[in-house]
Write an enzyme that holds these catalytic residues in place. Sequence first.
Site, PDB file in Angstrom:
ATOM      1  N   ARG A 133      44.232  38.196  35.540  1.00  0.00           N
ATOM      2  CA  ARG A 133      43.912  37.043  34.878  1.00  0.00           C
ATOM      3  C   ARG A 133      44.909  36.801  33.743  1.00  0.00           C
ATOM      4  O   ARG A 133      45.037  37.340  32.731  1.00  0.00           O
ATOM      5  CB  ARG A 133      42.412  37.042  34.085  1.00  0.00           C
ATOM      6  CG  ARG A 133      41.653  36.192  34.733  1.00  0.00           C
ATOM      7  CD  ARG A 133      40.290  36.567  34.146  1.00  0.00           C
ATOM      8  NE  ARG A 133      40.040  35.810  32.747  1.00  0.00           N
ATOM      9  CZ  ARG A 133      38.738  36.054  32.073  1.00  0.00           C
ATOM     10  NH1 ARG A 133      37.934  36.627  32.723  1.00  0.00           N
ATOM     11  NH2 ARG A 133      38.880  35.414  30.971  1.00  0.00           N
ATOM     12  N   ARG A 144      42.676  35.237  21.631  1.00  0.00           N
ATOM     13  CA  ARG A 144      41.390  34.825  21.947  1.00  0.00           C
ATOM     14  C   ARG A 144      40.429  35.394  20.627  1.00  0.00           C
ATOM     15  O   ARG A 144      39.311  34.757  20.611  1.00  0.00           O
ATOM     16  CB  ARG A 144      41.130  35.423  23.408  1.00  0.00           C
ATOM     17  CG  ARG A 144      41.572  34.418  24.413  1.00  0.00           C
ATOM     18  CD  ARG A 144      41.639  35.077  25.774  1.00  0.00           C
ATOM     19  NE  ARG A 144      40.312  35.127  26.455  1.00  0.00           N
ATOM     20  CZ  ARG A 144      39.890  36.026  27.392  1.00  0.00           C
ATOM     21  NH1 ARG A 144      40.805  37.030  27.771  1.00  0.00           N
ATOM     22  NH2 ARG A 144      38.731  36.050  27.985  1.00  0.00           N
TER      23      ARG A 144
END
Length: 195
Positions: A133, A144
Amino acid sequence: MRIVLLGAPGSGKGTQAARLKAELGIAHISTGDLLRAAVKAGTPLGLKARSVMDAGQLVSDDIVLGLLEERLAQPDTRDGFILDGYPRNLAQANALDGLLARLGQPLDAVLKLNVPDADILRRTELRFKAEGRADDNPDTVRKRLEVYAAQTAPVADFYSQRGLLTEIDGVGPIETIAARLLGALRAQTGAAAER
Ligand code: AMP
Protein backbone atom coordinates in the site's frame (compact mmCIF):
# COMPACT_ATOMS: atom_id res chain seq x y z
CA MET A 1 -25.57 -2.68 17.00
CA ARG A 2 -23.90 0.42 15.53
CA ILE A 3 -20.27 0.95 16.40
CA VAL A 4 -17.50 3.39 15.52
CA LEU A 5 -13.98 1.99 15.76
CA LEU A 6 -11.37 4.70 16.30
CA GLY A 7 -7.59 4.39 16.25
CA ALA A 8 -4.50 5.59 14.42
CA PRO A 9 -3.57 4.16 11.02
CA GLY A 10 -2.13 0.70 11.62
CA SER A 11 -3.75 0.34 15.04
CA GLY A 12 -5.59 -2.80 13.92
CA LYS A 13 -9.03 -1.32 13.14
CA GLY A 14 -9.45 -3.31 9.91
CA THR A 15 -8.41 -6.62 11.47
CA GLN A 16 -10.61 -6.16 14.51
CA ALA A 17 -13.58 -4.81 12.54
CA ALA A 18 -13.54 -7.96 10.38
CA ARG A 19 -13.69 -10.05 13.55
CA LEU A 20 -16.49 -7.99 15.05
CA LYS A 21 -18.40 -8.33 11.79
CA ALA A 22 -18.14 -12.13 12.02
CA GLU A 23 -18.93 -12.18 15.72
CA LEU A 24 -21.91 -9.81 15.67
CA GLY A 25 -23.27 -10.39 12.16
CA ILE A 26 -23.15 -6.71 11.21
CA ALA A 27 -21.64 -4.86 8.24
CA HIS A 28 -18.03 -3.65 8.21
CA ILE A 29 -17.75 -0.25 6.56
CA SER A 30 -14.22 0.99 5.94
CA THR A 31 -14.07 4.38 4.22
CA GLY A 32 -10.43 3.61 3.32
CA ASP A 33 -11.60 0.42 1.53
CA LEU A 34 -14.40 2.33 -0.23
CA LEU A 35 -11.88 4.93 -1.41
CA ARG A 36 -9.32 2.29 -2.50
CA ALA A 37 -12.05 0.55 -4.50
CA ALA A 38 -12.88 3.87 -6.24
CA VAL A 39 -9.17 4.41 -6.99
CA LYS A 40 -8.84 0.89 -8.38
CA ALA A 41 -11.97 1.29 -10.51
CA GLY A 42 -10.57 4.55 -11.87
CA THR A 43 -13.81 6.48 -11.21
CA PRO A 44 -13.60 10.32 -11.35
CA LEU A 45 -13.90 10.31 -7.56
CA GLY A 46 -11.09 7.75 -7.29
CA LEU A 47 -8.83 9.79 -9.55
CA LYS A 48 -9.43 12.83 -7.34
CA ALA A 49 -8.82 10.90 -4.11
CA ARG A 50 -5.68 9.05 -5.16
CA SER A 51 -3.05 11.79 -4.83
CA VAL A 52 -4.54 12.94 -1.52
CA MET A 53 -4.40 9.40 -0.13
CA ASP A 54 -0.87 8.80 -1.41
CA ALA A 55 0.21 11.98 0.40
CA GLY A 56 -1.26 10.70 3.67
CA GLN A 57 -3.81 13.53 3.82
CA LEU A 58 -7.57 13.36 4.31
CA VAL A 59 -9.88 13.16 1.30
CA SER A 60 -12.52 15.93 1.31
CA ASP A 61 -15.38 15.53 3.78
CA ASP A 62 -18.01 15.79 1.03
CA ILE A 63 -16.55 12.94 -1.02
CA VAL A 64 -16.27 10.59 1.94
CA LEU A 65 -19.72 11.46 3.30
CA GLY A 66 -21.20 10.73 -0.14
CA LEU A 67 -19.53 7.30 -0.21
CA LEU A 68 -20.71 6.57 3.31
CA GLU A 69 -24.32 7.57 2.59
CA GLU A 70 -24.36 5.28 -0.43
CA ARG A 71 -22.94 2.43 1.62
CA LEU A 72 -25.43 2.92 4.47
CA ALA A 73 -28.27 2.64 1.95
CA GLN A 74 -27.31 -0.98 1.28
CA PRO A 75 -29.47 -3.62 3.01
CA ASP A 76 -26.66 -5.43 4.84
CA THR A 77 -26.32 -2.40 7.15
CA ARG A 78 -29.87 -2.77 8.46
CA ASP A 79 -28.91 -4.91 11.46
CA GLY A 80 -26.01 -2.63 12.30
CA PHE A 81 -22.49 -1.74 11.27
CA ILE A 82 -18.94 -1.09 12.37
CA LEU A 83 -17.48 2.11 10.98
CA ASP A 84 -13.73 1.83 10.45
CA GLY A 85 -11.88 4.99 9.44
CA TYR A 86 -14.83 7.34 9.81
CA PRO A 87 -15.22 9.92 11.32
CA ARG A 88 -11.70 11.32 10.84
CA ASN A 89 -12.31 14.88 12.06
CA LEU A 90 -14.91 16.86 14.02
CA ALA A 91 -16.79 17.99 10.91
CA GLN A 92 -17.25 14.33 9.94
CA ALA A 93 -18.33 13.44 13.49
CA ASN A 94 -21.03 16.13 13.29
CA ALA A 95 -22.03 15.04 9.78
CA LEU A 96 -22.35 11.43 11.01
CA ASP A 97 -24.52 12.57 13.92
CA GLY A 98 -26.86 14.33 11.49
CA LEU A 99 -26.94 11.44 9.03
CA LEU A 100 -27.65 8.79 11.68
CA ALA A 101 -30.29 10.98 13.32
CA ARG A 102 -31.99 11.31 9.93
CA LEU A 103 -31.86 7.54 9.49
CA GLY A 104 -33.09 6.99 13.06
CA GLN A 105 -29.99 4.84 13.74
CA PRO A 106 -27.97 6.35 16.60
CA LEU A 107 -24.59 4.90 17.61
CA ASP A 108 -24.45 2.35 20.43
CA ALA A 109 -20.73 2.50 21.18
CA VAL A 110 -17.41 4.02 20.16
CA LEU A 111 -14.28 1.95 20.75
CA LYS A 112 -10.78 3.39 20.42
CA LEU A 113 -7.71 1.21 19.93
CA ASN A 114 -4.65 2.70 21.63
CA VAL A 115 -1.30 1.69 20.10
CA PRO A 116 2.02 3.55 20.62
CA ASP A 117 3.54 5.20 17.52
CA ALA A 118 6.59 2.91 17.62
CA ASP A 119 4.34 -0.17 17.22
CA ILE A 120 2.35 1.59 14.48
CA LEU A 121 5.53 2.28 12.50
CA ARG A 122 6.61 -1.34 12.88
CA ARG A 123 3.21 -2.77 11.89
CA THR A 124 2.71 -0.53 8.86
CA GLU A 125 6.22 -1.28 7.62
CA LEU A 126 5.34 -5.00 7.69
CA ARG A 127 2.06 -4.26 5.88
CA PHE A 128 3.95 -2.13 3.33
CA LYS A 129 6.21 -5.07 2.56
CA ALA A 130 3.33 -7.57 2.46
CA GLU A 131 0.63 -5.55 0.63
CA GLY A 132 2.52 -2.68 -1.03
CA ARG A 133 0.00 0.00 0.00
CA ALA A 134 1.64 3.26 -1.18
CA ASP A 135 0.54 5.17 1.91
CA ASP A 136 2.18 2.60 4.24
CA ASN A 137 5.70 3.72 3.35
CA PRO A 138 7.33 5.01 6.55
CA ASP A 139 7.44 8.70 5.51
CA THR A 140 3.75 8.72 4.60
CA VAL A 141 2.85 6.86 7.81
CA ARG A 142 4.56 9.63 9.80
CA LYS A 143 2.45 12.17 7.89
CA ARG A 144 -0.71 10.10 8.55
CA LEU A 145 0.13 9.98 12.26
CA GLU A 146 0.48 13.80 12.29
CA VAL A 147 -2.89 14.15 10.56
CA TYR A 148 -4.37 11.69 13.06
CA ALA A 149 -3.04 13.63 16.08
CA ALA A 150 -4.20 17.00 14.74
CA GLN A 151 -7.57 16.09 13.25
CA THR A 152 -8.78 12.67 14.40
CA ALA A 153 -7.69 12.57 18.06
CA PRO A 154 -10.29 15.28 19.01
CA VAL A 155 -13.04 12.97 17.73
CA ALA A 156 -12.45 10.74 20.78
CA ASP A 157 -13.29 13.66 23.10
CA PHE A 158 -16.42 14.36 21.06
CA TYR A 159 -17.71 10.84 21.82
CA SER A 160 -16.35 10.78 25.37
CA GLN A 161 -18.50 13.83 26.14
CA ARG A 162 -21.53 11.86 24.91
CA GLY A 163 -20.67 8.90 27.18
CA LEU A 164 -20.09 6.60 24.20
CA LEU A 165 -16.30 6.13 24.26
CA THR A 166 -14.32 3.17 25.61
CA GLU A 167 -10.54 3.07 25.13
CA ILE A 168 -8.92 -0.30 24.52
CA ASP A 169 -5.28 -1.36 24.80
CA GLY A 170 -4.51 -2.28 21.20
CA VAL A 171 -1.19 -4.01 21.91
CA GLY A 172 -1.07 -7.80 22.17
CA PRO A 173 -2.26 -10.88 20.30
CA ILE A 174 -5.19 -10.32 17.90
CA GLU A 175 -7.39 -12.72 19.94
CA THR A 176 -6.71 -10.87 23.17
CA ILE A 177 -7.56 -7.51 21.65
CA ALA A 178 -10.74 -8.97 20.10
CA ALA A 179 -11.78 -10.21 23.56
CA ARG A 180 -11.11 -6.77 25.05
CA LEU A 181 -13.30 -5.15 22.39
CA LEU A 182 -16.18 -7.57 22.95
CA GLY A 183 -15.89 -7.10 26.71
CA ALA A 184 -16.05 -3.33 26.29
CA LEU A 185 -19.08 -3.64 24.00
CA ARG A 186 -20.86 -5.80 26.53
CA ALA A 187 -20.12 -3.29 29.26
CA GLN A 188 -21.29 -0.39 27.08
CA THR A 189 -24.40 -1.92 25.57
CA GLY A 190 -25.37 -4.83 27.82
CA ALA A 191 -26.88 -7.98 26.37
CA ALA A 192 -27.10 -6.53 22.84
CA ALA A 193 -23.45 -7.57 22.35
CA GLU A 194 -24.43 -11.20 22.89
CA ARG A 195 -26.52 -11.49 19.76
P1 AMP B 1 -7.48 3.93 6.03
O1 AMP B 1 -7.52 2.67 5.23
O2 AMP B 1 -8.68 4.12 6.91
O3 AMP B 1 -6.19 4.12 6.77
O4 AMP B 1 -7.55 5.13 4.97
C1 AMP B 1 -6.58 5.31 3.98
C2 AMP B 1 -6.64 6.73 3.45
O5 AMP B 1 -7.94 6.98 2.89
C3 AMP B 1 -6.47 7.83 4.50
O6 AMP B 1 -5.11 8.11 4.78
C4 AMP B 1 -7.18 8.99 3.83
O7 AMP B 1 -6.39 9.56 2.80
C5 AMP B 1 -8.36 8.31 3.17
N1 AMP B 1 -9.52 8.23 4.10
C6 AMP B 1 -10.07 7.10 4.65
N2 AMP B 1 -11.11 7.43 5.43
C7 AMP B 1 -11.23 8.77 5.36
C8 AMP B 1 -12.11 9.73 5.95
N3 AMP B 1 -13.07 9.35 6.80
N4 AMP B 1 -11.92 11.04 5.65
C9 AMP B 1 -10.97 11.44 4.80
N5 AMP B 1 -10.09 10.61 4.22
C10 AMP B 1 -10.22 9.28 4.49
